[in-house]
Design a protein around this motif. Structure first.
Motif, PDB file in Angstrom:
ATOM      1  N   ARG A 233      -8.807  67.689  26.116  1.00  0.00           N
ATOM      2  CA  ARG A 233      -7.665  67.609  25.216  1.00  0.00           C
ATOM      3  C   ARG A 233      -8.126  67.070  23.872  1.00  0.00           C
ATOM      4  N   LEU A 234      -7.364  67.422  22.841  1.00  0.00           N
ATOM      5  CA  LEU A 234      -7.726  67.015  21.492  1.00  0.00           C
ATOM      6  C   LEU A 234      -7.322  65.558  21.289  1.00  0.00           C
ATOM      7  N   GLU A 235      -8.288  64.763  20.853  1.00  0.00           N
ATOM      8  CA  GLU A 235      -7.958  63.369  20.537  1.00  0.00           C
ATOM      9  C   GLU A 235      -8.418  63.068  19.129  1.00  0.00           C
ATOM     10  N   VAL A 236      -7.815  62.075  18.560  1.00  0.00           N
ATOM     11  CA  VAL A 236      -8.221  61.695  17.216  1.00  0.00           C
ATOM     12  C   VAL A 236      -8.253  60.173  17.127  1.00  0.00           C
ATOM     13  N   SER A 255     -11.961  73.867  10.464  1.00  0.00           N
ATOM     14  CA  SER A 255     -12.760  74.926  11.068  1.00  0.00           C
ATOM     15  C   SER A 255     -11.818  75.893  11.791  1.00  0.00           C
ATOM     16  N   ALA A 256     -12.391  77.007  12.257  1.00  0.00           N
ATOM     17  CA  ALA A 256     -11.564  78.011  12.937  1.00  0.00           C
ATOM     18  C   ALA A 256     -10.942  77.415  14.193  1.00  0.00           C
ATOM     19  N   GLU A 257     -11.714  76.505  14.824  1.00  0.00           N
ATOM     20  CA  GLU A 257     -11.245  75.922  16.070  1.00  0.00           C
ATOM     21  C   GLU A 257     -10.127  74.912  15.829  1.00  0.00           C
ATOM     22  N   LEU A 258     -10.185  74.288  14.693  1.00  0.00           N
ATOM     23  CA  LEU A 258      -9.206  73.239  14.387  1.00  0.00           C
ATOM     24  C   LEU A 258      -8.720  73.423  12.945  1.00  0.00           C
ATOM     25  N   PHE A 340     -12.054  63.891  14.977  1.00  0.00           N
ATOM     26  CA  PHE A 340     -11.326  64.724  15.938  1.00  0.00           C
ATOM     27  C   PHE A 340     -12.307  65.159  17.007  1.00  0.00           C
ATOM     28  N   PHE A 341     -11.929  65.010  18.226  1.00  0.00           N
ATOM     29  CA  PHE A 341     -12.852  65.450  19.279  1.00  0.00           C
ATOM     30  C   PHE A 341     -12.073  65.898  20.499  1.00  0.00           C
TER      31      PHE A 341
END
Lengths: 665, 420, 246
Positions: A233-236, A255-258, A340-341
């Motif tokens: 899941r995306l976390e920041v 980026s394209a992913e985010l 962001f990861f």
């Protein structure tokens, strides 16, 4: 928990149970009770309070006690309890299983199985465990079933675990493997154990080993076990990701992913930034502040562009009537201040790495298996097209007659199958009757069509096309008038139900195999007739040189009639086969006619191998396009037809083309 | 024969050479005037508005029948795809009609909003209105010009024309002829209709375009008036098409095209680029079909992919064959008679025939009758209904001027060497 | 007399059968040339190759002084540069009048747009009448071509070739199925045509060839067996063998 500890604890429990049971037996005997207490009843009585008022948290001991007792009737009691079929007698608080005997509900002794009386509102009270409790009982029951004497029960237990795996199963399953006598079940248990280890094993190395053991295994169960491990899941966070997180990847915002918007809204969701003022917010802020037809220094009527609205809003913000809109620079600053990861919910990086590696190897095998499945799919579609087209290849190819009513002959065959089933209820028998009957019916129809219409139109192919089209619409409407517009069932016999499963990805239904076999049969039959019989010889002679054939005593009229009848008859048989898996309606033939023509045209006219090649190509291609764009079979057909149109450009005479003088003869 | 016949003929106006053109246009004019006088909108009201629309639509069908006759009856290409061009024309005009009308509605509904809508808001709202039914709200790229009547009108001609040009170029270039070509055109039609059936085709999938009978900006005008306007427009278009087609086939072009129909290889050895002629006729007729469709669907009110199904194009061939191919009035008669009869029979207005043991209901049996009738026409009357005209005219006048060929020759062109 | 058509070492085979096998010959202009040969000698295939209907496997066919290769051209292009062909079976457009047939053949721009704009001039009509007189069909100009007799159809076809005004005329068995009188007329027509252009007549009727009094090329198994005057080739032992059998 080590195995040793596990082995010891039940023994101690058993000891305790035995003691308490003994105590109860003694106690009741001592008080002179008329009824003796069995060991199961003793356990139940010991936990009487828990049973009377059960909850998921409290029922553990009694279930364990029953489960570890080793008593034969303990599982029965658990099952009854789970099924809300356990009763407590009002007069003495003893527990009984409820059972219907002779029209009344009776109390059955938990130990002896004796009938001790009728259940009425006054005599006994039903125990009503809630859903949570019943689940706990269920998973305990699985433990019994794993060691049940009947292999079917053991298999059911494995299926139950598969449906709803729980941590408790791990130990129980591990313990049951040594005693397993059935080799198939044994290997299934071992596989299940490894799957459970992936989920619940505490020891990281063992877990990784379990994961590694599934390298290249395309089972659905494996993927179901592994996929949650690699879910992210995306976390920041502000600054670096915390070490407690198992980070899959760090993402760069923009980026394209985010995309930038997504990144910023993630910041907002995490409470790390304030929301941007979007169009809707500007609009509602402006609407809220309209005073006398103007807002933010502008007339309302002027606010019909985004630029005007932005300006008015800026004015509002200046006046302190609305929060200031964030500038792009603000957003950039907020984004760059955070990391962001994607993080795995699974904490162990060794496990997630192993899972990723194994999953990618699985995906590789999966691709291969899907390719094989696609091939099978294409093959079965090809055999359907071949069956549908073979008759057409004969009439169109051999005789140069285009029969637009061919599709209706297919439909006629399917309806013949349906009518036969109305009279012969046994599906196998009716199929055996329907196949030759459909051939006979459509053979007759074909001969009739040839005699009345086509004979007069030889050498006028376009007019044949039109006349047979007239026949086609008349037949279609006739079918509608007779059988109605709703789909009629043509039921396949039981032995054609189901599918041959090769693994979790590759499977093929028996009907499709049967159609494949049927297609091969007709290919063989056709070749046999054409190459080995007098009729075939005469057909070939008439095809190549009708005048010469006529001068040698062959009656071309008769040959044309028989050839056309034969082609139509095969259409009828194809109709029965298609009807087994498709809906039998008056429009059944229409769905296959264009594809059949494509098959003949692409394959090459006048040649059975052409029809085979055409069917293989059209079927395979259609499946391949469907695979590329699985959501849309309509698009697949569109592209397939476009392909055929282009294909004709390069091979106007089809794949298997007759060349030179033979083609012009 | 006298020696005078060998002198070169006086070159006369083509209208005098072809009296059927004048007769046809006069008949069409009378028909239009009568229909107008009897209509609800402009006359005594004997003809209901829906009947006027049916008549107007029939005129459009006659127009595409002329196109079909040109391409099949004269050029010998049995196209089973002309209804696809017809449908495309309908879609092109339908896009504008639907967009413009939805725009009016959206602007009206947004007029009471607290803030005047921005352009983007209007477009978004139109998108939701039009594409909500297929679960989308974005305009596909093909709607880029939907707001411009001029461009969409141009597309009515360009889209069918370009499709026919590309398809025809591919097909004729590879010398696909006869039944092969018919099947290929049928495949093209099927591909197109299947494509349009998809929800993401950008044309609302099987919902099609609807509400086309409402002309944007003319909400006040009742349909009884609009229907007459369209009747006039259809009649005018049909008259122009007939005139053009008659001129085309009466000259040397018609001579070449008919020669191609009868013996393609021979024409090639005469030095004519046969493929070019075929492509020209195919594309031209596709354009006529597109225009006919653009006039038809505003009268029908709705267009959906089922209209483009291959069966429709085959019916077109049936009309022309029943009417009599190779003669323009034959195509018109066939389309008018068969399509009106179809409407009458399948509309449930035809009287049932009680046979005692079974009642023949025409809704069920018309298709059977049509199919069998069509087979009979193909077998016994290859000249179709138009052949009846010969019985009256041929012997009296035409025979003196230009002897007709025997029916057998018209019906059965020599098999071409390449087809054997 | 200058050379017009060079056929250079042309070969073509169908399914392994060599229909034309290293065929070479030259036709000049003006010239009347007869090509004879038994059935299967490759006469029709040779005409198919020259007119672009069949593509040879090897060899070349060159046209005119400049030596343009015909192999890259389509049938209609070949016809437009000046090669006319008359088929063995008379192929006229039966649904149209004799006049229309001749008008179709008249040497004019053949492109669709040009044809669309075409309006006949008086010269064109005069030329049609002139040709119709030559072929003896002046009386039948407004009759349907389908209603003509077999011989008349043959003449009409020759007339169409004349209207086409080709530099090279390929004529396939013009005399087949004709009465003696009709043959006479046909011979005259061919001789007339050969005055100003090259005419190649394919025939296997020796008598008819003899009347034409021209150079003769004998084909056998797809190659030239002998060439020369009719007397020269009929004395050739090989030709006699081929025609009479060994």
């Amino acid at each position: 928990m080590s195995d040793g500890a596990f082995m010891i604890s039940p023994r101690w429990r058993w000891f305790g149970v035995a003691c308490s049971a003994l105590f109860f037996v003694l106690a009741f005997t001592a008080t002179g009770a008329a009824q003796s207490i069995g060991p199961v009843q003793a356990i139940l009585q010991e936990h009487r309070a828990v049973l009377e008022k059960s909850s998921r948290k409290t029922v553990g001991p009694v279930i364990d006690a029953l489960g570890d007792s080793g008593l034969e009737r303990a599982p029965l009691v658990l099952e009854a309890w789970q099924a809300r079929n356990l009763y407590q007698r009002t007069e003495d608080g003893l527990f009984f299983i409820g059972e219907e005997r002779g029209g009344t509900n009776r109390l059955i002794d938990v130990d002896s199985g004796d009938d001790v009386g009728e259940i009425t509102r006054d005599t006994a009270k039903q125990l009503r465990p809630n859903g949570g409790v019943r689940r706990v009982i269920g998973s305990a029951l699985v433990r019994f079933q794993l060691n049940a004497p009947d292999p079917a029960d053991r298999e059911a237990a494995l299926q139950a675990i598969d449906r709803n795996p729980e941590e408790v199963h791990l130990a129980a399953l591990g313990a049951s493997i040594d005693a397993e006598s059935d080799p198939t079940l044994r290997s299934r248990k071992q596989r299940m154990l490894r799957l459970l280890e992936i989920r619940f094993e505490k020891d990281e190395a063992a877990r990784v080993a379990a994961i590694e053991s599934f390298r290249g295994d395309i089972g659905v169960d494996v993927r179901a076990a592994l996929n949650p491990l690699v879910a992210t899941r995306l976390e920041v966070v502000a600054g670096e990701p915390p070490v407690t997180r198992n980070v899959a990847r760090v993402l760069a915002p923009g980026s394209a992913e985010l995309p930038r918007d997504v990144a910023y809204s993630a910041l907002v969701d995490a409470g790390l930034a304030t929301a941007r003022i979007d169009r809707e917010a500007i609009k509602s802020a402006l609407v809220a502040n309209i005073v006398d037809g103007s807002v933010g220094g502008a007339l309302v009527a002027e606010l019909d562009t985004d630029a005007a609205r932005d300006a008015a809003y800026a004015q509002l913000a200046n006046d302190g009537l609305a929060p200031r809109a964030l500038s792009e620079a603000d957003v950039d600053q907020a984004l760059s201040a955070h990391t962001f990861f994607l993080s795995y919910s699974e904490r162990s990086s060794a496990v997630t790495e192993a899972a990723e590696a194994v999953l990618s190897s699985i995906n590789l095998s999966l691709g291969a298996a899907q390719g094989a499945d696609l091939l099978l799919d294409g093959l079965s579609l090809a055999s359907i097209y071949f069956l549908a087209a073979i008759g057409l290849a004969i009439t169109f190819g051999v005789m140069g007659v285009i029969n637009m009513a061919h599709g209706e002959f297919i439909m006629m065959g399917a309806y013949t199958g349906y009518v036969v089933q109305l009279f012969v209820p046994d599906y196998t028998l009716s199929l055996i009757i329907a196949l030759p009957l459909a051939f006979a019916v459509t053979f007759g129809a074909g001969v009739a069509l040839e005699r009345t219409v086509i004979r007069w139109l030889y050498h006028r192919p376009l007019e044949t096309l039109l006349a047979t089209f007239g026949v086609s619409i008349a037949l279609q409407q006739l079918a509608k008038n007779i059988f109605g517009t709703q789909a009629r069932p043509l039921t396949a016999p039981d032995w054609l139900d189901g599918a041959m499963v090769i693994n979790d990805v590759v499977s093929i239904s028996y009907i499709r195999i049967a159609i494949f076999v049927l297609a091969l049969l007709f290919l063989a039959l056709f070749l046999l007739i054409m190459k080995r019989t007098r009729l075939g010889l005469e057909v070939r002679a008439v095809t190549q040189n009708p005048k010469m054939a006529a001068s040698m005593g062959i009656n071309p009229d008769r040959i044309n009639m028989l050839t056309f009848g034969f082609g139509s008859g095969i259409a009828g048989v194809a109709g029965v086969a298609i009807g087994l898996f498709a809906q039998v309606t008056s429009e059944l033939g229409q769905q296959y006619i264009v594809q059949s023509f494509m098959t003949v045209v692409v394959g090459g006219v006048g040649n059975i191998w052409g029809a085979l090649a055409g069917a293989t190509m059209i079927g395979g291609l259609q499946k391949a396009i469907e695979w590329l764009n699985p959501s849309n079979t309509l698009a697949a057909q569109t592209y397939m037809i476009l392909f055929v149109i282009l294909f004709i450009q390069f091979r106007p005479r089809g794949m298997i083309a007759l060349t030179g003088r033979a083609a012009e003869a | 024969m006298t020696a005078l016949d060998t002198a070169r003929p006086r070159r006369r106006s083509f209208l005098i050479d072809n009296p059927s053109v004048m007769i046809f246009i006069a008949a069409l004019g009378v028909f239009t005037v009568v229909a107008t006088v009897l209509s609800e909108g402009f006359g005594v009201g004997l003809l209901s508005t829906s009947l006027v629309k049916t008549l107007g639509k029939t005129l459009c069908l006659c127009m595409i029948a002329i196109a079909m006759d040109l391409v099949w009856g004269y050029c010998g290409i049995l196209s089973l795809g002309h209804f696809a061009f017809f449908g495309l024309g309908g879609y092109m005009i339908g896009m504008w009609l639907m967009y413009a009308r939805t725009e009016t509605i959206v602007i009206e509904s947004l007029a009471n909003a607290p803030l005047p809508p921005t352009e983007q808001e209007i477009i978004d709202a139109i998108g939701v209105q039009i594409f909500g039914v297929v679960g989308s709200s974005d305009f596909p790229w093909i709607w880029a010009f939907a707001d411009s009547l001029a461009i969409q009108l141009a597309l009515v001609v360009l889209v069918p024309g370009l499709l026919a040009l590309v398809f025809g170029w591919l097909a004729f270039r590879s010398r696909v002829t006869g039944v092969y070509l018919s099947i290929l055109t049928q495949a093209m039609t099927l591909a197109l209709s299947l494509y349009l059936f998809q929800n993401d085709s950008g044309l609302r999938g099987n919902n099609g375009l609807s509400g086309l009978q409402n002309l944007p900006g003319l909400d006040e005008t009742p349909q009884s008036i609009v229907s007459i306007w369209f009747l006039w427009a259809s009649a005018l278009a049909l008259a122009l098409t007939y005139l053009f087609a008659a001129w085309l086939v009466s000259g040397k072009f018609g001579s070449v095209v008919q020669a191609i129909r009868d013996d393609e290889a021979r024409v090639r050895f005469l030095g004519y680029p046969v493929e070019g002629f075929k492509l020209f006729v195919f594309t031209l007729t596709a354009v006529i079909a597109g225009i006919a469709g653009a006039l038809y669907y505003p009268q029908a009110g709705i267009i959906n992919p089922a209209e483009l199904a291959p069966i429709a194009s085959i019916y077109l061939a049936v009309w022309v064959a029943i009417g009599g191919r190779g003669r323009l009035y034959g195509a018109v008669i066939g389309a008018a008679v068969v399509s009106l009869l179809s409407t009458w029979f399948t509309g449930g207005r035809a009287p049932d025939i009680p046979l005692g043991f079974y009642t023949v209901q025409w809704v069920d049996w018309w298709q059977v009758l049509l199919g069998i009738g069509f087979v009979c026409v193909t077998l016994f009357a290859p000249k179709g209904l138009g052949g009846l005209v010969d019985l009256f005219v041929d012997t009296k006048r035409l025979a003196q001027r230009r002897p007709e060929t025997s029916a057998a020759e018209l019906a059965s062109p020599r098999p071409q060497p390449s087809e054997n | 007399m200058s050379s017009l058509l060079h056929v250079n070492d042309v070969s073509v085979s169908f399914d392994g059968f060599k229909a034309i096998n290293g065929l070479s010959f030259v036709v000049g202009t003006p010239e009347l040339r007869a090509i004879i040969g038994p059935n299967g000698a490759g006469k029709t295939t040779m005409m198919d190759i020259i007119t672009g209907k069949t593509r040879p496997d090897s060899g070349d066919v060159l046209w005119g002084e400049g030596g343009v290769s015909l192999l890259k051209m389509s049938e209609s292009q070949i016809a437009q540069i000046g090669i006319g062909r008359k088929f063995q079976r008379p192929t006229v457009f039966g649904a149209q009048t004799v006049r229309d047939n001749l008008r179709l053949a008249l040497k004019k721009d053949r492109s669709p747009l040009a044809v669309l704009r075409f309006t006949g001039t008086d010269e064109d009509e005069d030329r049609i009448i002139e040709i119709s007189r030559e072929i003896g069909l002046a009386e039948a100009l407004d009759r349907s071509a389908g209603a003509l007799s077999h011989g008349q159809k043959q003449w009409l076809e020759i007339g169409m070739l004349l209207a086409q005004d080709p530099q090279l005329l390929l004529v396939d068995e013009p005399a087949a199925g004709m009465t003696p009188q009709e043959r006479e007329h046909t011979t005259e027509l061919l001789n007339l045509a050969a005055e100003s252009r090259a005419v190649v007549v394919v025939e296997h009727d020796m008598e008819f060839i003899r009347r034409l009094e021209c150079r003769v090329t004998v084909l056998h198994e797809g190659a030239v067996l002998s060439e020369g005057t009719i007397d020269h080739v009929t004395r050739n032992q090989e030709v006699i063998d081929v025609y009479l059998g060994r």
